[in-house]
Design a protein around this motif. Sequence first.
Motif, PDB file in Angstrom:
ATOM      1  N   ASP A 179      -6.650  27.478 -70.485  1.00 53.70           N
ATOM      2  CA  ASP A 179      -7.806  26.596 -70.601  1.00 53.70           C
ATOM      3  C   ASP A 179      -7.669  25.448 -69.600  1.00 53.70           C
ATOM      4  O   ASP A 179      -8.646  25.031 -68.962  1.00 53.70           O
ATOM      5  CB  ASP A 179      -7.868  26.065 -72.039  1.00 53.70           C
ATOM      6  CG  ASP A 179      -9.244  25.542 -72.397  1.00 53.70           C
ATOM      7  OD1 ASP A 179     -10.197  26.330 -72.335  1.00 53.70           O
ATOM      8  OD2 ASP A 179      -9.368  24.337 -72.706  1.00 53.70           O
ATOM      9  N   VAL A 180      -6.453  24.966 -69.428  1.00 51.58           N
ATOM     10  CA  VAL A 180      -6.186  23.901 -68.450  1.00 51.58           C
ATOM     11  C   VAL A 180      -6.520  24.400 -67.043  1.00 51.58           C
ATOM     12  O   VAL A 180      -7.086  23.664 -66.228  1.00 51.58           O
ATOM     13  CB  VAL A 180      -4.715  23.429 -68.528  1.00 51.58           C
ATOM     14  CG1 VAL A 180      -4.342  22.583 -67.318  1.00 51.58           C
ATOM     15  CG2 VAL A 180      -4.477  22.658 -69.825  1.00 51.58           C
ATOM     16  N   GLN A 181      -6.215  25.655 -66.769  1.00 53.46           N
ATOM     17  CA  GLN A 181      -6.529  26.214 -65.448  1.00 53.46           C
ATOM     18  C   GLN A 181      -8.025  26.111 -65.152  1.00 53.46           C
ATOM     19  O   GLN A 181      -8.438  25.736 -64.069  1.00 53.46           O
ATOM     20  CB  GLN A 181      -6.104  27.688 -65.391  1.00 53.46           C
ATOM     21  CG  GLN A 181      -4.621  27.877 -65.158  1.00 53.46           C
ATOM     22  CD  GLN A 181      -4.241  27.565 -63.720  1.00 53.46           C
ATOM     23  OE1 GLN A 181      -4.888  27.982 -62.767  1.00 53.46           O
ATOM     24  NE2 GLN A 181      -3.178  26.800 -63.543  1.00 53.46           N
ATOM     25  N   ARG A 182      -8.845  26.414 -66.147  1.00 52.80           N
ATOM     26  CA  ARG A 182     -10.295  26.350 -65.973  1.00 52.80           C
ATOM     27  C   ARG A 182     -10.743  24.913 -65.720  1.00 52.80           C
ATOM     28  O   ARG A 182     -11.562  24.649 -64.838  1.00 52.80           O
ATOM     29  CB  ARG A 182     -10.976  26.921 -67.225  1.00 52.80           C
ATOM     30  CG  ARG A 182     -12.482  26.910 -67.202  1.00 52.80           C
ATOM     31  CD  ARG A 182     -13.049  27.570 -68.461  1.00 52.80           C
ATOM     32  NE  ARG A 182     -12.612  26.901 -69.686  1.00 52.80           N
ATOM     33  CZ  ARG A 182     -13.201  25.830 -70.208  1.00 52.80           C
ATOM     34  NH1 ARG A 182     -14.270  25.323 -69.621  1.00 52.80           N
ATOM     35  NH2 ARG A 182     -12.741  25.267 -71.304  1.00 52.80           N
ATOM     36  N   LEU A 183     -10.179  23.983 -66.466  1.00 54.23           N
ATOM     37  CA  LEU A 183     -10.603  22.591 -66.311  1.00 54.23           C
ATOM     38  C   LEU A 183     -10.060  21.990 -65.009  1.00 54.23           C
ATOM     39  O   LEU A 183     -10.730  21.186 -64.360  1.00 54.23           O
ATOM     40  CB  LEU A 183     -10.195  21.769 -67.532  1.00 54.23           C
ATOM     41  CG  LEU A 183     -10.974  22.186 -68.789  1.00 54.23           C
ATOM     42  CD1 LEU A 183     -10.389  21.576 -70.038  1.00 54.23           C
ATOM     43  CD2 LEU A 183     -12.446  21.806 -68.665  1.00 54.23           C
ATOM     44  N   ARG A 184      -8.848  22.406 -64.624  1.00 56.75           N
ATOM     45  CA  ARG A 184      -8.342  21.993 -63.307  1.00 56.75           C
ATOM     46  C   ARG A 184      -9.279  22.481 -62.216  1.00 56.75           C
ATOM     47  O   ARG A 184      -9.622  21.754 -61.285  1.00 56.75           O
ATOM     48  CB  ARG A 184      -6.970  22.648 -63.030  1.00 56.75           C
ATOM     49  CG  ARG A 184      -5.771  21.899 -63.515  1.00 56.75           C
ATOM     50  CD  ARG A 184      -4.528  22.638 -63.016  1.00 56.75           C
ATOM     51  NE  ARG A 184      -3.312  22.108 -63.606  1.00 56.75           N
ATOM     52  CZ  ARG A 184      -2.115  22.620 -63.410  1.00 56.75           C
ATOM     53  NH1 ARG A 184      -1.960  23.709 -62.660  1.00 56.75           N
ATOM     54  NH2 ARG A 184      -1.052  22.060 -63.961  1.00 56.75           N
ATOM     55  N   ALA A 185      -9.703  23.745 -62.344  1.00 57.32           N
ATOM     56  CA  ALA A 185     -10.531  24.364 -61.300  1.00 57.32           C
ATOM     57  C   ALA A 185     -11.877  23.654 -61.147  1.00 57.32           C
ATOM     58  O   ALA A 185     -12.469  23.665 -60.076  1.00 57.32           O
ATOM     59  CB  ALA A 185     -10.752  25.841 -61.619  1.00 57.32           C
ATOM     60  N   GLN A 186     -12.349  23.023 -62.220  1.00 52.61           N
ATOM     61  CA  GLN A 186     -13.634  22.311 -62.150  1.00 52.61           C
ATOM     62  C   GLN A 186     -13.465  20.902 -61.613  1.00 52.61           C
ATOM     63  O   GLN A 186     -14.448  20.240 -61.326  1.00 52.61           O
ATOM     64  CB  GLN A 186     -14.248  22.212 -63.546  1.00 52.61           C
ATOM     65  CG  GLN A 186     -14.850  23.512 -64.007  1.00 52.61           C
ATOM     66  CD  GLN A 186     -15.534  23.352 -65.356  1.00 52.61           C
ATOM     67  OE1 GLN A 186     -16.311  22.447 -65.567  1.00 52.61           O
ATOM     68  NE2 GLN A 186     -15.239  24.256 -66.259  1.00 52.61           N
ATOM     69  N   SER A 187     -12.219  20.431 -61.535  1.00 50.55           N
ATOM     70  CA  SER A 187     -12.000  19.051 -61.105  1.00 50.55           C
ATOM     71  C   SER A 187     -11.899  18.980 -59.595  1.00 50.55           C
ATOM     72  O   SER A 187     -11.493  19.924 -58.940  1.00 50.55           O
ATOM     73  CB  SER A 187     -10.719  18.507 -61.713  1.00 50.55           C
ATOM     74  OG  SER A 187     -10.841  18.517 -63.102  1.00 50.55           O
ATOM     75  N   HIS A 188     -12.252  17.826 -59.104  1.00 48.11           N
ATOM     76  CA  HIS A 188     -12.201  17.636 -57.666  1.00 48.11           C
ATOM     77  C   HIS A 188     -10.769  17.353 -57.225  1.00 48.11           C
ATOM     78  O   HIS A 188     -10.343  17.713 -56.142  1.00 48.11           O
ATOM     79  CB  HIS A 188     -13.121  16.465 -57.325  1.00 48.11           C
ATOM     80  CG  HIS A 188     -13.578  16.437 -55.923  1.00 48.11           C
ATOM     81  ND1 HIS A 188     -14.711  15.767 -55.530  1.00 48.11           N
ATOM     82  CD2 HIS A 188     -13.067  16.985 -54.817  1.00 48.11           C
ATOM     83  CE1 HIS A 188     -14.854  15.907 -54.233  1.00 48.11           C
ATOM     84  NE2 HIS A 188     -13.876  16.643 -53.779  1.00 48.11           N
ATOM     85  N   ALA A 189     -10.014  16.683 -58.103  1.00 45.58           N
ATOM     86  CA  ALA A 189      -8.629  16.327 -57.767  1.00 45.58           C
ATOM     87  C   ALA A 189      -7.780  16.331 -59.015  1.00 45.58           C
ATOM     88  O   ALA A 189      -8.291  16.193 -60.127  1.00 45.58           O
ATOM     89  CB  ALA A 189      -8.605  14.947 -57.121  1.00 45.58           C
TER      90      ALA A 189
END
Length: 367
Positions: A179-189
């Motif tokens: 789930d963290v991978q998905r949220l990381r992927a949506q973040s700019h940094a």
Amino acid sequence: MLDEMYMARALKLAQRGRFTTHPNPNVGCVIVNNGEIVGEGFHYRAGEPHAEVHALRMAGERARGATAYVTLEPCSHHGRTPPCCEALIAAGVSRVVAAMQDPNPQVAGRGLYRLQQEGIEVSHGLMMAEAEALNKGFLKRMRTGFPWIQLKLGASLDGRTAMASGESQWITSPQARRDVQRLRAQSHAILTTSATVLADDPKLTVRWDELSPDVQGLYPQENLRQPVRIVVDSQNRVTPEHALVQQPGETWFARTRHDSRAWPESVREILVPEHRGHADLVTLMMMLGKQQINSIWVEAGAHLAGALLQAGLVDELIVYLAPKLLGADARGLCVLPGLEALADAPSFKFNEIRQVGPDVCLHLTHA
Ligand code: AOF
Ligand code: ZN
């Protein structure tokens, strides 16, 4: 009613760009002629056509006399691409429904005004809350100059992040880490500190194989974008040999003094003023906003978490809680020096509670 249905469709389309549009916003557009959807589009990547242009291309001649539903005010400026309001005018659209105005100072109402000048029926505000939620980072940066900051925390049921020895792998489940991978992927940094890098030597990358199939369906693997890794390293302690420096994508170091070692091309240095012996976080965030960073996902330890909270920089907490008890000797979620009165405790409200495998994920914003 119908207007809402088409706008809901445009919002859904807009979401398809959420892994790729940075630093641009997510925008969707639906063109309806005589009760029939004749064009659809969304913004995919900065430099590529805007949502309206894709939808107009699909609609062709059938855009004449049609209604365009757009999740953000059509742009009026020449950026990387020409203005969408001119494209809508040229196509002969007779009505434009926008969910919200674009706070970008280059647009800020001028797009809607221009359409109105041409006799096009214009409205805005339909499903505005949903449209706001789509672009928290872009909108905050345009309005304040600061990025949207999400603080990720992973803890046991009793809010502990590691045993007294420092042992912490793994408190949360593999599902939570995906789930963290998905949220990381949506973040700019992604923001971290030298302490975390020295302790764990993390890569802080998005791994294609760890993204769920529905995310993988949105863009091809070669378009996988790595969030910029930002390391607060006041003492220049991280070395060129650390794992995150070697990963694809950029790594930026926030330093208080220049580091003269040889670094790969993908590494940048941001010099930040010092504040009580540390890099000044407020200034750093302002500088990152100037670098067009819309959103920041923080994965660090209890000290940075506490410092960001105390500086009032955190917009959203994302907390993964594992159904385990680590006891009162284990380490806590965040260090908040000087906090004594309950009345001064940072307070939040729960916006979302999700079960993720055996864990729960909580999304909180300020009360
Ligand atoms: C729209 N539709 O789909 C998007 C808009 O550099 P450019 O040309 O891509 O312009 C970027 C700006 O345009 C961005 O900051 C925002 O104000 C607006 N984005 N506008 O009408 C779209 N993505
Ligand atoms: Zn545009």
